[in-house]
Design a protein around this motif. Structure first.
Motif, PDB file in Angstrom:
ATOM      1  N   GLY A   5     -18.066 -35.197 -48.798  1.00  0.00           N
ATOM      2  CA  GLY A   5     -17.972 -36.563 -49.279  1.00  0.00           C
ATOM      3  C   GLY A   5     -18.378 -36.691 -50.734  1.00  0.00           C
ATOM      4  O   GLY A   5     -18.675 -35.704 -51.416  1.00  0.00           O
ATOM      5  N   SER A   6     -18.385 -37.925 -51.218  1.00  0.00           N
ATOM      6  CA  SER A   6     -18.749 -38.200 -52.611  1.00  0.00           C
ATOM      7  C   SER A   6     -19.655 -39.415 -52.661  1.00  0.00           C
ATOM      8  O   SER A   6     -19.643 -40.263 -51.759  1.00  0.00           O
ATOM      9  CB  SER A   6     -17.499 -38.446 -53.454  1.00  0.00           C
ATOM     10  OG  SER A   6     -16.780 -39.566 -52.961  1.00  0.00           O
ATOM     11  N   ALA A   7     -20.456 -39.503 -53.716  1.00  0.00           N
ATOM     12  CA  ALA A   7     -21.391 -40.617 -53.867  1.00  0.00           C
ATOM     13  C   ALA A   7     -21.845 -40.683 -55.315  1.00  0.00           C
ATOM     14  O   ALA A   7     -21.727 -39.704 -56.068  1.00  0.00           O
ATOM     15  CB  ALA A   7     -22.590 -40.448 -52.935  1.00  0.00           C
ATOM     16  N   GLU A  67     -21.614 -39.291 -60.624  1.00  0.00           N
ATOM     17  CA  GLU A  67     -20.674 -39.207 -59.513  1.00  0.00           C
ATOM     18  C   GLU A  67     -20.673 -37.782 -58.985  1.00  0.00           C
ATOM     19  O   GLU A  67     -20.436 -36.832 -59.731  1.00  0.00           O
ATOM     20  CB  GLU A  67     -19.267 -39.594 -59.978  1.00  0.00           C
ATOM     21  CG  GLU A  67     -19.132 -41.039 -60.435  1.00  0.00           C
ATOM     22  CD  GLU A  67     -17.700 -41.374 -60.817  1.00  0.00           C
ATOM     23  OE1 GLU A  67     -16.793 -41.160 -59.988  1.00  0.00           O
ATOM     24  OE2 GLU A  67     -17.498 -41.805 -61.971  1.00  0.00           O
ATOM     25  N   ARG A  68     -20.948 -37.632 -57.688  1.00  0.00           N
ATOM     26  CA  ARG A  68     -21.076 -36.312 -57.085  1.00  0.00           C
ATOM     27  C   ARG A  68     -20.044 -36.105 -55.982  1.00  0.00           C
ATOM     28  O   ARG A  68     -19.662 -37.049 -55.283  1.00  0.00           O
ATOM     29  CB  ARG A  68     -22.471 -36.110 -56.484  1.00  0.00           C
ATOM     30  CG  ARG A  68     -23.594 -36.031 -57.504  1.00  0.00           C
ATOM     31  CD  ARG A  68     -24.938 -35.830 -56.826  1.00  0.00           C
ATOM     32  NE  ARG A  68     -26.014 -35.694 -57.794  1.00  0.00           N
ATOM     33  CZ  ARG A  68     -26.449 -34.532 -58.271  1.00  0.00           C
ATOM     34  NH1 ARG A  68     -25.899 -33.406 -57.827  1.00  0.00           N
ATOM     35  NH2 ARG A  68     -27.428 -34.489 -59.153  1.00  0.00           N
ATOM     36  N   ALA A  69     -19.643 -34.844 -55.829  1.00  0.00           N
ATOM     37  CA  ALA A  69     -18.810 -34.434 -54.703  1.00  0.00           C
ATOM     38  C   ALA A  69     -19.464 -33.208 -54.073  1.00  0.00           C
ATOM     39  O   ALA A  69     -20.003 -32.351 -54.796  1.00  0.00           O
ATOM     40  CB  ALA A  69     -17.386 -34.101 -55.159  1.00  0.00           C
ATOM     41  N   GLY A  70     -19.442 -33.136 -52.737  1.00  0.00           N
ATOM     42  CA  GLY A  70     -20.137 -32.057 -52.052  1.00  0.00           C
ATOM     43  C   GLY A  70     -19.216 -31.226 -51.175  1.00  0.00           C
ATOM     44  O   GLY A  70     -18.286 -31.753 -50.547  1.00  0.00           O
ATOM     45  N   PHE A  71     -19.484 -29.927 -51.131  1.00  0.00           N
ATOM     46  CA  PHE A  71     -18.726 -28.982 -50.308  1.00  0.00           C
ATOM     47  C   PHE A  71     -19.696 -27.994 -49.671  1.00  0.00           C
ATOM     48  O   PHE A  71     -20.672 -27.578 -50.304  1.00  0.00           O
ATOM     49  CB  PHE A  71     -17.707 -28.207 -51.145  1.00  0.00           C
ATOM     50  CG  PHE A  71     -16.707 -29.062 -51.857  1.00  0.00           C
ATOM     51  CD1 PHE A  71     -15.497 -29.366 -51.263  1.00  0.00           C
ATOM     52  CD2 PHE A  71     -16.985 -29.588 -53.113  1.00  0.00           C
ATOM     53  CE1 PHE A  71     -14.569 -30.164 -51.912  1.00  0.00           C
ATOM     54  CE2 PHE A  71     -16.066 -30.389 -53.771  1.00  0.00           C
ATOM     55  CZ  PHE A  71     -14.858 -30.677 -53.170  1.00  0.00           C
ATOM     56  N   GLU A  72     -19.393 -27.624 -48.432  1.00  0.00           N
ATOM     57  CA  GLU A  72     -20.213 -26.634 -47.739  1.00  0.00           C
ATOM     58  C   GLU A  72     -19.282 -25.664 -47.032  1.00  0.00           C
ATOM     59  O   GLU A  72     -18.304 -26.083 -46.402  1.00  0.00           O
ATOM     60  CB  GLU A  72     -21.139 -27.300 -46.733  1.00  0.00           C
ATOM     61  CG  GLU A  72     -22.103 -26.353 -46.041  1.00  0.00           C
ATOM     62  CD  GLU A  72     -23.063 -27.073 -45.118  1.00  0.00           C
ATOM     63  OE1 GLU A  72     -23.924 -26.404 -44.525  1.00  0.00           O
ATOM     64  OE2 GLU A  72     -22.937 -28.313 -44.980  1.00  0.00           O
ATOM     65  N   GLY A  73     -19.557 -24.367 -47.140  1.00  0.00           N
ATOM     66  CA  GLY A  73     -18.658 -23.414 -46.498  1.00  0.00           C
ATOM     67  C   GLY A  73     -19.216 -22.012 -46.439  1.00  0.00           C
ATOM     68  O   GLY A  73     -20.342 -21.743 -46.874  1.00  0.00           O
TER      69      GLY A  73
END
Length: 208
Positions: free
Chosen positions: A149-151, A158-164
């Motif tokens: 998501g983003s927040a 402004e941030r965007a997040g990724f997990e993998g």
């Protein structure tokens, strides 16, 4: 439509339909981002002595994302990791990893990843493919990622997040050192799990 998607070579009608269904929230993510190391992690897990797992991470790295929410296939990622920053919690082991038996950080100070393609797997799950270089070996690598998501944070970023995560065989990159165990087996497994927890900050638009 997801943040990343397959390149589409279908008819103009299909392309127009895809464009028409772009999620405005995803389109707003378009822009260049810088990975924030203070709120991100790049780690690894490897089997040790056949009975337990050793976990470690890299404390120093920099990276950039370019996201295109209206044409996600044009998105890209690049990460440079400082090998000398490897940390498993034991100084002697970290020194061994930095040395010639493993990473040879003095002669090969960086591990790099450059994306070449991306696709949506389903829902908020994506697969990004690129070239991973360790020492003097470059090989293709695919990483499965969940878009978190983003927040906008309390500082207005402004941030965007990724997990993998993904798994590799370290021998494919020339990391072959090992020691035989008296009871059978080897000291360090060939299989290594890589994990990524990324928070990226959107760069301010450049002045015209």
């Amino acid at each position: 439509m997801g943040l990343f998607t397959r390149r589409n070579n279908d008819s103009a009608t299909a392309t127009a339909t895809a464009v028409a269904t772009v999620d405005p929230a995803l389109a707003a993510l378009s822009g260049d981002y810088t990975i924030d190391p203070a709120h991100s992690s790049i780690g690894f897990t490897v089997r040790h002595a056949m009975v337990t797992n050793v976990r470690g991470s890299f404390g120093s790295y920099e990276g950039a994302l370019s996201l295109d929410g209206t044409d996600p296939s044009r998105s890209s990622a690049a990460i440079d990791v400082d090998i000398a920053s490897v940390d498993t919690g034991i100084a002697d082991r970290d020194g061994h990893l930095r040395g010639g038996d493993f990473f040879d950080a003095e002669n090969f100070p960086k591990m790099t990843f450059r994306s070449t393609a991306a696709e949506q797997v389903g829902g908020d799950r994506y697969r990004i493919t690129g070239d991973l270089t360790i020492k003097d070996v470059t090989r293709p690598l695919s990483i499965d990622l969940d878009f978190q998501g983003s927040a906008t944070d309390v500082y207005g970023n402004e941030r965007a997040g990724f997990e993998g995560s993904t798994e590799i065989l370290r021998s494919d990159w020339g990391l072959t050192w090992n020691a035989a165990l008296e009871a059978g087996g080897v000291m360090v497994s060939d299989k290594v799990k890589l994990t990524f927890d990324i928070s990226a900050i959107k760069n301010a638009p450049q002045a015209a």
